[in-house]
Design an enzyme around this catalytic site. Structure first.
Site, PDB file in Angstrom:
ATOM      1  N   SER A   1       6.224  35.086 -13.114  1.00 20.94           N
ATOM      2  CA  SER A   1       7.589  35.000 -12.679  1.00 20.94           C
ATOM      3  C   SER A   1       8.577  34.533 -13.753  1.00 20.94           C
ATOM      4  CB  SER A   1       7.679  34.047 -11.484  1.00 20.94           C
ATOM      5  OG  SER A   1       7.309  32.747 -11.870  1.00 20.94           O
TER       6      SER A   1
ATOM      7  N   SER B   1       2.402  32.423 -14.331  1.00 21.65           N
ATOM      8  CA  SER B   1       3.813  32.771 -14.504  1.00 21.65           C
ATOM      9  C   SER B   1       4.430  32.407 -15.842  1.00 21.65           C
ATOM     10  CB  SER B   1       4.651  32.148 -13.389  1.00 21.65           C
ATOM     11  OG  SER B   1       4.512  32.892 -12.208  1.00 21.65           O
TER      12      SER B   1
ATOM     13  N   LYS C   1      14.192  28.218 -17.170  1.00 23.29           N
ATOM     14  CA  LYS C   1      14.002  29.073 -15.997  1.00 23.29           C
ATOM     15  C   LYS C   1      14.884  28.522 -14.872  1.00 23.29           C
ATOM     16  CE  LYS C   1       9.982  30.757 -13.321  1.00 23.29           C
ATOM     17  NZ  LYS C   1       8.508  30.643 -13.181  1.00 23.29           N
TER      18      LYS C   1
END
Lengths: 480, 97
Positions: free
Chosen positions: A154, A178, A79
């Protein structure tokens, strides 16, 4: 494109015995990443040069008789809030444009020491603020099962990347769901470990008392192996705890007749989609048929968890994001005449709307006169919630429930209404507030062909036990 | 129950050193009040005598030896990310006239 990578242990074994190579795996991942980009936008930076260089070094080491580790030559995607040395790290926010990481996350170090290769940075909601990846300054990621829908967030880019088979695994961060919610929306496995089990050093902070790092994978076995490599004490993060002395990779399935599972009652009420509920009830029936005891438990404070979370998180966000000042790194407004104007303009232009909303709410709940009524109140409700979980884990080994109230929603459906977007986290935030480990597992599909997830939770530091039971659920579901 | 006025939003934004556009101020005024109305439900929870939780694993005072550790980050590398540098120093805008 499909997720057809073998298990991580098999990939590493193939690299070591010469039937595959780190370069071959890396090229395969890089080629897939390039191909998906115009359609899905799962990644926002490709690390072709450094990845191939590392892959060549690993192949060379193997040729010279060395053992590069349990993830030898295995590509992965991080990420964009993980610092990867010498590469641009932006947390998908324009305010960090041009920031080149001078060091890297401890988690990335650990994976590299085990032979893994970071091939790309995944798209995400900017600063991990969101549940759909729509808050990215680099455009939304599309859901691999339906490109008109969000991948969740996310860590939406990471979950989509694994579902699309861009790499065998990806890293995410989970502050309020997330990792787990996008894993559920994309039909993959997402693990949020116990708070402190994986070092947060070198990961861009969101809510420091809640942030957890974890793997997104195709299987429980892969998640356990990645956790084993990343977990444990780190001098660079004083909140870290020791990993389980028995490790995580050697999964041990519990004996189902001795397992006590409870469904959280409150999670079956809060606007739960009927198909998501049915899939959970179907799994419970299967577990019962296999011999497990499944009961019900009420955790009244879980109903307040989201309200609690949306006070504590903005408070921590407003503090963590104060470092983006246009002076130390990232975007700096060139037109400002004095220091104050430089702060105001750099932050006003650099941050996206959601970061601004959270900073302002956080500033409010921490401000004199409102601190007790909001922040302190939330911190005491947090204690009540923790006490309820601790009590439940005296009677039950695992708690089970949905991951999210619905399957993947449409792009744009909630983007204009922040509160509606926050409600997407309603079933995941409690685990972060309590610091307990939780995992999202695939649990069938709805009538639109969208994946449904199921969430399993265990007591703090019981990650090993959680993974063992998750493996059982995976097997029960694979049999059916 | 607290309700934010337009002036409150502007004051909080200034405290947080964020310049907002007119459009953002009116948008945030509605949205932030919705969020505050939602979190208001916490008041229904009886927390008399309950202490706040700051650290879920109850860790306190994690100590290490006070030694210099070389993590291998040369200052020149760290300075590369600064928007403005002068003679290896961080350069900022004027603070006083």
């Amino acid at each position: 494109m499909q997720n057809d990578w073998p298990a991580l242990s098999e990939l590493a074994a193939a690299v070591k015995n010469g039937s595959s190579s780190a370069v071959a795996l890396t090229r395969k991942a890089l080629e897939r990443i390039e191909r998906q980009q115009p359609i899905y936008n799962a990644t926002i930076l490709t690390l072709s040069e450094s990845a191939l260089k590392r892959a060549e070094a690993i192949d060379k080491a193997i040729a010279e008789g060395q053992d590069p580790g349990v993830l030898a030559g295995v590509p992965f995607i991080a990420k964009d809030n993980f610092l990867v040395k010498n590469s641009e790290t932006r947390a998908a926010s324009n305010i960090l444009s041009g920031f080149i990481a001078p060091y890297q996350a401890s988690a990335i170090n650990a994976l590299e020491q085990a032979g893994a290769i970071c091939v790309a940075k995944a798209n995400m909601d900017a600063f991990a603020h969101g549940a759909s990846t729509e808050n990215s300054d680099f455009g939304v990621t599309k859901n691999p099962f339906d490109t008109t829908r969000v991948p969740g967030g996310s860590s939406g880019g990471s979950a989509a990347a694994v579902a699309l088979g861009l790499a065998p695994f990806a890293l995410g961060t989970d502050t309020g769901g997330s990792i787990r919610q996008p894993a559920a929306f994309c039909g993959v496995v997402g693990l949020k470990p116990t708070y402190g089990l994986v070092s947060r050093s070198g990961v861009i902070a969101m809510g420091s008392s809640l942030d957890c790092i974890g793997p997104i994978t195709s299987s429980v076995e892969d998640a356990a192996l990645v956790l084993e490599v990343m977990s444990g004490r780190d001098d660079l993060d004083s909140t870290t705890i020791e990993s389980d002395p028995q490790g995580y990779a050697n999964l041990k399935a519990p004996q189902l007749s001795k397992v006590r599972v409870a469904v959280i009652d409150e999670y079956l009420e809060q606007g739960l989609d009927q198909e998501v509920k049915d899939s959970l009830l179907k799994l419970i029936d299967k577990l019962k048929a296999a011999g497990a005891q499944v009961s019900h438990v009420s955790l009244p404070s879980t109903k307040l968890a989201l309200a609690c979370y949306y006070i504590i998180t903005p408070a921590e966000v407003s503090s963590n994001l104060s470092r983006y000042d246009g002076i130390r790194y990232g975007y700096s407004d060139p037109s400002a005449k004095d220091l104050e104007q430089s702060y105001l303009n750099s932050r006003g232009k650099g941050f996206g709307k959601e970061a601004k909303r959270r900073i302002i709410i956080g500033t409010f709940v921490l401000s004199s006169g409102y601190y007790d009524a909001y922040y302190k109140k939330a911190m005491t409700v947090r204690t009540k919630l923790i006490n309820e979980f601790d009590a439940a884990f005296k009677d039950y080994d695992y708690l089970i429930g949905p991951v999210a109230p619905t399957t993947a929603f449409k792009i744009g459906e909630k983007a204009k209404d922040p509160l509606q977007m926050y409600l997407a986290d309603v079933m995941t935030v409690a685990a972060n507030l309590a610091g307990i480990p939780a995992i999202s597992l695939p649990n069938g599909f709805d009538t639109n062909g969208l994946p449904i997830g199921v969430q399993l939770m265990a007591a703090r530091r019981n990650d090993r036990s959680l993974l063992g039971m998750a493996k059982v659920i995976e097997e029960v579901n694979n049999r059916a | 129950m607290a309700r934010l006025s337009k002036d409150d939003v502007l004051r909080l934004a200034h405290l947080a050193r964020i310049e907002l556009s007119e459009e953002e101020v009116s948008e945030f005024l509605i949205e932030l009040n919705e969020v505050l109305a939602y979190v208001q439900q916490l008041q229904s929870s009886d927390t008399e005598g309950i202490r706040e939780t700051n650290q879920v694993n109850a860790l306190t005072n994690v100590m290490r030896d006070d030694q210099l550790i070389d993590y291998g980050y040369p200052p020149s590398e760290l300075l590369k990310n600064l928007p403005a540098v002068l003679d290896d120093q961080i350069q900022v805008k004027r603070m006083v006239e």
